[in-house]
Each structure stands twice: as structure tokens, then as C-alpha cells.
Design a protein around this motif. Structure first.
Motif, PDB file in Angstrom:
ATOM      1  N   GLU A  43       0.846  -1.191   0.000  1.00 35.18           N
ATOM      2  CA  GLU A  43       0.000   0.000   0.000  1.00 35.18           C
ATOM      3  C   GLU A  43       0.880   1.239   0.000  1.00 35.18           C
ATOM      4  O   GLU A  43       1.897   1.283   0.696  1.00 35.18           O
ATOM      5  N   ASP A  44       0.497   2.214  -0.786  1.00 36.09           N
ATOM      6  CA  ASP A  44       1.155   3.518  -0.810  1.00 36.09           C
ATOM      7  C   ASP A  44       0.085   4.601  -0.706  1.00 36.09           C
ATOM      8  O   ASP A  44      -1.035   4.419  -1.188  1.00 36.09           O
ATOM      9  N   VAL A  45       0.460   5.719  -0.097  1.00 35.46           N
ATOM     10  CA  VAL A  45      -0.438   6.864   0.018  1.00 35.46           C
ATOM     11  C   VAL A  45       0.206   8.039  -0.698  1.00 35.46           C
ATOM     12  O   VAL A  45       1.418   8.267  -0.583  1.00 35.46           O
ATOM     13  N   GLY A  46      -0.591   8.757  -1.456  1.00 35.07           N
ATOM     14  CA  GLY A  46      -0.097   9.932  -2.168  1.00 35.07           C
ATOM     15  C   GLY A  46      -1.243  10.658  -2.825  1.00 35.07           C
ATOM     16  O   GLY A  46      -2.411  10.453  -2.478  1.00 35.07           O
ATOM     17  N   TYR A  47      -0.916  11.492  -3.776  1.00 31.60           N
ATOM     18  CA  TYR A  47      -1.908  12.273  -4.501  1.00 31.60           C
ATOM     19  C   TYR A  47      -1.977  11.765  -5.932  1.00 31.60           C
ATOM     20  O   TYR A  47      -0.947  11.642  -6.592  1.00 31.60           O
ATOM     21  N   LEU A  48      -3.177  11.456  -6.382  1.00 30.57           N
ATOM     22  CA  LEU A  48      -3.358  10.871  -7.703  1.00 30.57           C
ATOM     23  C   LEU A  48      -3.091  11.922  -8.772  1.00 30.57           C
ATOM     24  O   LEU A  48      -3.847  12.876  -8.931  1.00 30.57           O
ATOM     25  N   TYR A  49      -2.004  11.740  -9.502  1.00 34.43           N
ATOM     26  CA  TYR A  49      -1.647  12.659 -10.575  1.00 34.43           C
ATOM     27  C   TYR A  49      -2.385  12.296 -11.861  1.00 34.43           C
ATOM     28  O   TYR A  49      -2.974  13.157 -12.512  1.00 34.43           O
ATOM     29  N   SER A  50      -2.349  10.987 -12.208  1.00 34.78           N
ATOM     30  CA  SER A  50      -3.051  10.548 -13.414  1.00 34.78           C
ATOM     31  C   SER A  50      -3.252   9.043 -13.372  1.00 34.78           C
ATOM     32  O   SER A  50      -2.564   8.327 -12.641  1.00 34.78           O
ATOM     33  N   ARG A  51      -4.197   8.590 -14.202  1.00 38.53           N
ATOM     34  CA  ARG A  51      -4.409   7.160 -14.374  1.00 38.53           C
ATOM     35  C   ARG A  51      -5.071   6.938 -15.725  1.00 38.53           C
ATOM     36  O   ARG A  51      -5.893   7.744 -16.164  1.00 38.53           O
ATOM     37  N   ASP A  52      -4.654   5.863 -16.377  1.00 40.48           N
ATOM     38  CA  ASP A  52      -5.286   5.451 -17.625  1.00 40.48           C
ATOM     39  C   ASP A  52      -5.224   3.930 -17.681  1.00 40.48           C
ATOM     40  O   ASP A  52      -4.970   3.283 -16.657  1.00 40.48           O
ATOM     41  N   SER A  53      -5.435   3.352 -18.826  1.00 40.73           N
ATOM     42  CA  SER A  53      -5.479   1.891 -18.920  1.00 40.73           C
ATOM     43  C   SER A  53      -4.114   1.239 -18.758  1.00 40.73           C
ATOM     44  O   SER A  53      -4.030   0.036 -18.529  1.00 40.73           O
ATOM     45  N   LYS A  54      -3.026   2.030 -18.811  1.00 38.07           N
ATOM     46  CA  LYS A  54      -1.681   1.452 -18.729  1.00 38.07           C
ATOM     47  C   LYS A  54      -0.922   1.788 -17.454  1.00 38.07           C
ATOM     48  O   LYS A  54      -0.091   1.009 -17.001  1.00 38.07           O
ATOM     49  N   VAL A  55      -1.176   2.958 -16.881  1.00 34.06           N
ATOM     50  CA  VAL A  55      -0.358   3.404 -15.750  1.00 34.06           C
ATOM     51  C   VAL A  55      -1.175   4.262 -14.779  1.00 34.06           C
ATOM     52  O   VAL A  55      -2.097   4.966 -15.184  1.00 34.06           O
ATOM     53  N   VAL A  56      -0.795   4.162 -13.484  1.00 35.58           N
ATOM     54  CA  VAL A  56      -1.316   5.032 -12.431  1.00 35.58           C
ATOM     55  C   VAL A  56      -0.115   5.768 -11.851  1.00 35.58           C
ATOM     56  O   VAL A  56       0.901   5.139 -11.516  1.00 35.58           O
ATOM     57  N   LYS A  57      -0.216   7.102 -11.731  1.00 37.84           N
ATOM     58  CA  LYS A  57       0.885   7.907 -11.186  1.00 37.84           C
ATOM     59  C   LYS A  57       0.412   8.680  -9.970  1.00 37.84           C
ATOM     60  O   LYS A  57      -0.655   9.299  -9.998  1.00 37.84           O
ATOM     61  N   ILE A  58       1.226   8.619  -8.902  1.00 36.88           N
ATOM     62  CA  ILE A  58       0.964   9.421  -7.711  1.00 36.88           C
ATOM     63  C   ILE A  58       2.230  10.189  -7.348  1.00 36.88           C
ATOM     64  O   ILE A  58       3.332   9.856  -7.799  1.00 36.88           O
ATOM     65  N   PHE A  59       2.055  11.214  -6.517  1.00 35.02           N
ATOM     66  CA  PHE A  59       3.193  11.907  -5.908  1.00 35.02           C
ATOM     67  C   PHE A  59       2.908  12.036  -4.422  1.00 35.02           C
ATOM     68  O   PHE A  59       1.755  12.097  -4.000  1.00 35.02           O
ATOM     69  N   ALA A  60       3.968  12.045  -3.613  1.00 33.88           N
ATOM     70  CA  ALA A  60       3.799  12.066  -2.158  1.00 33.88           C
ATOM     71  C   ALA A  60       4.172  13.407  -1.527  1.00 33.88           C
ATOM     72  O   ALA A  60       3.755  13.701  -0.419  1.00 33.88           O
ATOM     73  N   SER A  61       4.955  14.213  -2.244  1.00 35.40           N
ATOM     74  CA  SER A  61       5.400  15.503  -1.700  1.00 35.40           C
ATOM     75  C   SER A  61       5.050  16.621  -2.675  1.00 35.40           C
ATOM     76  O   SER A  61       5.050  16.408  -3.891  1.00 35.40           O
ATOM     77  N   PHE A  62       4.772  17.783  -2.113  1.00 36.11           N
ATOM     78  CA  PHE A  62       4.480  18.933  -2.974  1.00 36.11           C
ATOM     79  C   PHE A  62       4.763  20.223  -2.232  1.00 36.11           C
ATOM     80  O   PHE A  62       4.832  20.260  -1.001  1.00 36.11           O
ATOM     81  N   SER A  63       4.934  21.290  -3.007  1.00 36.30           N
ATOM     82  CA  SER A  63       5.034  22.633  -2.432  1.00 36.30           C
ATOM     83  C   SER A  63       4.596  23.636  -3.486  1.00 36.30           C
ATOM     84  O   SER A  63       4.595  23.352  -4.688  1.00 36.30           O
ATOM     85  N   PHE A  64       4.195  24.800  -2.996  1.00 28.67           N
ATOM     86  CA  PHE A  64       3.831  25.918  -3.851  1.00 28.67           C
ATOM     87  C   PHE A  64       4.871  27.012  -3.661  1.00 28.67           C
ATOM     88  O   PHE A  64       5.297  27.271  -2.531  1.00 28.67           O
ATOM     89  N   ASP A  65       5.283  27.668  -4.754  1.00 33.70           N
ATOM     90  CA  ASP A  65       6.173  28.813  -4.587  1.00 33.70           C
ATOM     91  C   ASP A  65       5.334  30.049  -4.257  1.00 33.70           C
ATOM     92  O   ASP A  65       4.106  29.964  -4.124  1.00 33.70           O
ATOM     93  N   GLU A  66       5.985  31.191  -4.120  1.00 34.61           N
ATOM     94  CA  GLU A  66       5.286  32.411  -3.709  1.00 34.61           C
ATOM     95  C   GLU A  66       4.253  32.887  -4.733  1.00 34.61           C
ATOM     96  O   GLU A  66       3.361  33.656  -4.413  1.00 34.61           O
ATOM     97  N   ASN A  67       4.335  32.379  -5.967  1.00 36.48           N
ATOM     98  CA  ASN A  67       3.365  32.734  -7.007  1.00 36.48           C
ATOM     99  C   ASN A  67       2.276  31.683  -7.184  1.00 36.48           C
ATOM    100  O   ASN A  67       1.446  31.793  -8.082  1.00 36.48           O
ATOM    101  N   GLY A  68       2.316  30.649  -6.356  1.00 38.02           N
ATOM    102  CA  GLY A  68       1.311  29.601  -6.433  1.00 38.02           C
ATOM    103  C   GLY A  68       1.636  28.481  -7.404  1.00 38.02           C
ATOM    104  O   GLY A  68       0.804  27.616  -7.654  1.00 38.02           O
ATOM    105  N   LYS A  69       2.861  28.476  -7.951  1.00 33.82           N
ATOM    106  CA  LYS A  69       3.252  27.403  -8.874  1.00 33.82           C
ATOM    107  C   LYS A  69       3.532  26.132  -8.075  1.00 33.82           C
ATOM    108  O   LYS A  69       4.283  26.134  -7.106  1.00 33.82           O
ATOM    109  N   LEU A  70       2.917  25.038  -8.504  1.00 29.34           N
ATOM    110  CA  LEU A  70       3.032  23.751  -7.815  1.00 29.34           C
ATOM    111  C   LEU A  70       4.253  22.981  -8.293  1.00 29.34           C
ATOM    112  O   LEU A  70       4.506  22.885  -9.498  1.00 29.34           O
TER     113      LEU A  70
END
Length: 90
Positions: A43-70
Motif C-alpha cells: 500500500e502507498d499513500v499519495g496524490y493521484l496525478y493521473s491514471r489510464d489503462s496502462k499506468v497510475v501515477k501518484i506523488f507524495a510531496s508537494f510545495s507551492f512557490d510564492e506565485n502559487g506554482k506547484l
């Protein structure tokens, strides 16, 4: 210290249940040990970035800069065939 503005993350938090191979370099005299040898449920926990019939991608860490860029990190890509369940977390 100036408080950093809050930005809303546009991705859902998920728990991925998946299966992984197991390997052993041991020698087994008792073949029942080989019969009982299997793969692992993971089991893994993260944020679902994308999923389709071939692959599921998640990320576990994130930050926003001072302009809101992720920016994201700790990315995992799963072949769809190993993903057995996706639970959406609160």
C-alpha cells in the motif's frame, strides 16, 4: 515571519493497494517452502496525478512557490496490472 499564502491542491489523496514480486536467493530443501512462497500485497499513500489503462501515477510531496506554482516530488508510476484497488482518502 510572513505567513505563506495557502493554495488549494487540485489532486485527490489516495491509497493504492498493489501487488509486488518477491524474490529469494535461498536454497530450499523443503519444497513446501517454495509452495508457500508468494508475492507481496503493498500500500502507498499519495496524490493521484493521473491514471489510464496502462499506468497510475501518484506523488507524495508537494510545495507551492510564492506565485502559487506547484512542484511535486516522490513520484511513483505503477503498471495498471499491479494496481488492485484505489481508495480515495479524506
Amino acid at each position: 515571519m510572513k505567513e505563506k499564502p495557502k493554495y488549494k491542491l487540485p489532486y485527490k489523496k489516495v491509497r493504492i493497494v498493489w501487488v509486488d514480486i518477491c524474490t529469494s536467493s535461498q536454497w530450499y530443501d523443503d519444497l513446501s517452502d517454495v509452495d508457500n512462497f508468494s508475492y507481496s500485497w503493498c500500500e502507498d499513500v499519495g496524490y493521484l496525478y493521473s491514471r489510464d489503462s496502462k499506468v497510475v501515477k501518484i506523488f507524495a510531496s508537494f510545495s507551492f512557490d510564492e506565485n502559487g506554482k506547484l512542484s511535486v516530488g516522490n513520484i511513483t508510476a505503477y503498471p495498471r496490472s499491479v494496481v488492485k484497488k484505489i481508495f480515495y482518502e479524506k
